[in-house]
Write a protein that holds these residues in place. Sequence first.
Motif, PDB file in Angstrom:
ATOM      1  N   THR A 167      27.079   1.401  57.248  1.00 61.87           N
ATOM      2  CA  THR A 167      28.513   1.623  57.474  1.00 61.87           C
ATOM      3  C   THR A 167      28.899   3.098  57.450  1.00 61.87           C
ATOM      4  O   THR A 167      30.031   3.427  57.795  1.00 61.87           O
ATOM      5  CB  THR A 167      29.353   0.898  56.405  1.00 61.87           C
ATOM      6  OG1 THR A 167      29.020   1.417  55.125  1.00 61.87           O
ATOM      7  CG2 THR A 167      29.133  -0.590  56.447  1.00 61.87           C
ATOM      8  N   THR A 168      27.996   3.964  57.036  1.00 62.25           N
ATOM      9  CA  THR A 168      28.355   5.380  56.929  1.00 62.25           C
ATOM     10  C   THR A 168      27.663   6.267  57.952  1.00 62.25           C
ATOM     11  O   THR A 168      28.260   7.220  58.434  1.00 62.25           O
ATOM     12  CB  THR A 168      28.025   5.910  55.520  1.00 62.25           C
ATOM     13  OG1 THR A 168      26.646   5.679  55.241  1.00 62.25           O
ATOM     14  CG2 THR A 168      28.884   5.259  54.469  1.00 62.25           C
TER      15      THR A 168
ATOM     16  N   SER B 276      36.429   8.575  58.441  1.00 58.11           N
ATOM     17  CA  SER B 276      36.120   7.153  58.316  1.00 58.11           C
ATOM     18  C   SER B 276      35.470   6.823  56.975  1.00 58.11           C
ATOM     19  O   SER B 276      35.755   5.770  56.394  1.00 58.11           O
ATOM     20  CB  SER B 276      35.229   6.694  59.469  1.00 58.11           C
ATOM     21  OG  SER B 276      33.981   7.336  59.424  1.00 58.11           O
ATOM     22  N   ASN B 277      34.613   7.694  56.466  1.00 56.47           N
ATOM     23  CA  ASN B 277      33.982   7.416  55.177  1.00 56.47           C
ATOM     24  C   ASN B 277      34.982   7.481  54.036  1.00 56.47           C
ATOM     25  O   ASN B 277      34.945   6.660  53.128  1.00 56.47           O
ATOM     26  CB  ASN B 277      32.833   8.384  54.925  1.00 56.47           C
ATOM     27  CG  ASN B 277      31.673   8.131  55.844  1.00 56.47           C
ATOM     28  OD1 ASN B 277      31.459   7.015  56.292  1.00 56.47           O
ATOM     29  ND2 ASN B 277      30.927   9.171  56.150  1.00 56.47           N
ATOM     30  N   THR B 278      35.870   8.451  54.092  1.00 59.55           N
ATOM     31  CA  THR B 278      36.871   8.572  53.039  1.00 59.55           C
ATOM     32  C   THR B 278      37.828   7.399  53.044  1.00 59.55           C
ATOM     33  O   THR B 278      38.073   6.773  52.010  1.00 59.55           O
ATOM     34  CB  THR B 278      37.650   9.887  53.202  1.00 59.55           C
ATOM     35  OG1 THR B 278      36.720  10.960  53.203  1.00 59.55           O
ATOM     36  CG2 THR B 278      38.647  10.079  52.092  1.00 59.55           C
ATOM     37  N   SER B 279      38.370   7.085  54.205  1.00 62.15           N
ATOM     38  CA  SER B 279      39.322   5.977  54.275  1.00 62.15           C
ATOM     39  C   SER B 279      38.625   4.648  53.992  1.00 62.15           C
ATOM     40  O   SER B 279      39.192   3.781  53.330  1.00 62.15           O
ATOM     41  CB  SER B 279      40.010   5.946  55.638  1.00 62.15           C
ATOM     42  OG  SER B 279      39.067   5.769  56.667  1.00 62.15           O
ATOM     43  N   GLY B 280      37.395   4.492  54.469  1.00 59.32           N
ATOM     44  CA  GLY B 280      36.661   3.259  54.199  1.00 59.32           C
ATOM     45  C   GLY B 280      36.363   3.077  52.731  1.00 59.32           C
ATOM     46  O   GLY B 280      36.455   1.967  52.195  1.00 59.32           O
ATOM     47  N   SER B 281      36.011   4.154  52.057  1.00 63.31           N
ATOM     48  CA  SER B 281      35.722   4.080  50.629  1.00 63.31           C
ATOM     49  C   SER B 281      36.975   3.695  49.837  1.00 63.31           C
ATOM     50  O   SER B 281      36.918   2.855  48.935  1.00 63.31           O
ATOM     51  CB  SER B 281      35.189   5.421  50.138  1.00 63.31           C
ATOM     52  OG  SER B 281      34.935   5.371  48.763  1.00 63.31           O
TER      53      SER B 281
ATOM     54  N   TYR C  86      39.551   2.066  51.010  1.00 69.62           N
ATOM     55  CA  TYR C  86      39.915   0.700  51.382  1.00 69.62           C
ATOM     56  C   TYR C  86      39.053  -0.313  50.634  1.00 69.62           C
ATOM     57  O   TYR C  86      39.558  -1.305  50.108  1.00 69.62           O
ATOM     58  CB  TYR C  86      39.770   0.519  52.895  1.00 69.62           C
ATOM     59  CG  TYR C  86      40.258  -0.802  53.394  1.00 69.62           C
ATOM     60  CD1 TYR C  86      41.617  -1.103  53.401  1.00 69.62           C
ATOM     61  CD2 TYR C  86      39.367  -1.762  53.851  1.00 69.62           C
ATOM     62  CE1 TYR C  86      42.073  -2.325  53.851  1.00 69.62           C
ATOM     63  CE2 TYR C  86      39.805  -2.983  54.306  1.00 69.62           C
ATOM     64  CZ  TYR C  86      41.160  -3.259  54.308  1.00 69.62           C
ATOM     65  OH  TYR C  86      41.601  -4.476  54.752  1.00 69.62           O
ATOM     66  N   VAL C  87      37.759  -0.069  50.557  1.00 69.19           N
ATOM     67  CA  VAL C  87      36.861  -0.974  49.833  1.00 69.19           C
ATOM     68  C   VAL C  87      37.194  -0.961  48.337  1.00 69.19           C
ATOM     69  O   VAL C  87      37.172  -2.006  47.688  1.00 69.19           O
ATOM     70  CB  VAL C  87      35.387  -0.603  50.090  1.00 69.19           C
ATOM     71  CG1 VAL C  87      34.458  -1.328  49.145  1.00 69.19           C
ATOM     72  CG2 VAL C  87      35.017  -0.901  51.529  1.00 69.19           C
TER      73      VAL C  87
END
Length: 133
Positions: free
Chosen positions: A26-27, A77-82, A84-85
């Motif tokens: 995912t990263t 994307s990694n920051t927002s995804g982290s 969000y998770v």
Amino acid sequence: MTKTNWVGFYAFLRREFLRFFKVPHTTIFPVLVTVGFYMIVFGVALGAKIKEVAGVPYLLFIVPGLYIQMVIQGAYSNTSGSLYVSRICGSIHEILMSPVSHSQIIFAFILAAMAIKIGLLQLKMSKQGMARV
């Protein structure tokens, strides 16, 4: 004015840095696939019609922009995804209750993602024999 909590900042930076390598599907891979698609679309399709830009072959002209796009997209994307998770798993409460300011938390997340992407970019460029960043 709040005092900077360097220990907490480093903890979040390290946590996000290590999380990045735990989930490469995912990263790392989505960003590489996206850049690959851009290279195919803009490099091959448009490269056949545009031979040179300012005396530089078109493919070499767009490569630096695609690499920078990879760094920026990955950092976002990694920051927002982290985050969000963390929200879905419920660990966002632990992050927000820590004795670190919100701006330090966000800066640690962004800095970790950018450092990783720039490191990957440096690794890729050194393998290809390109100039260093």
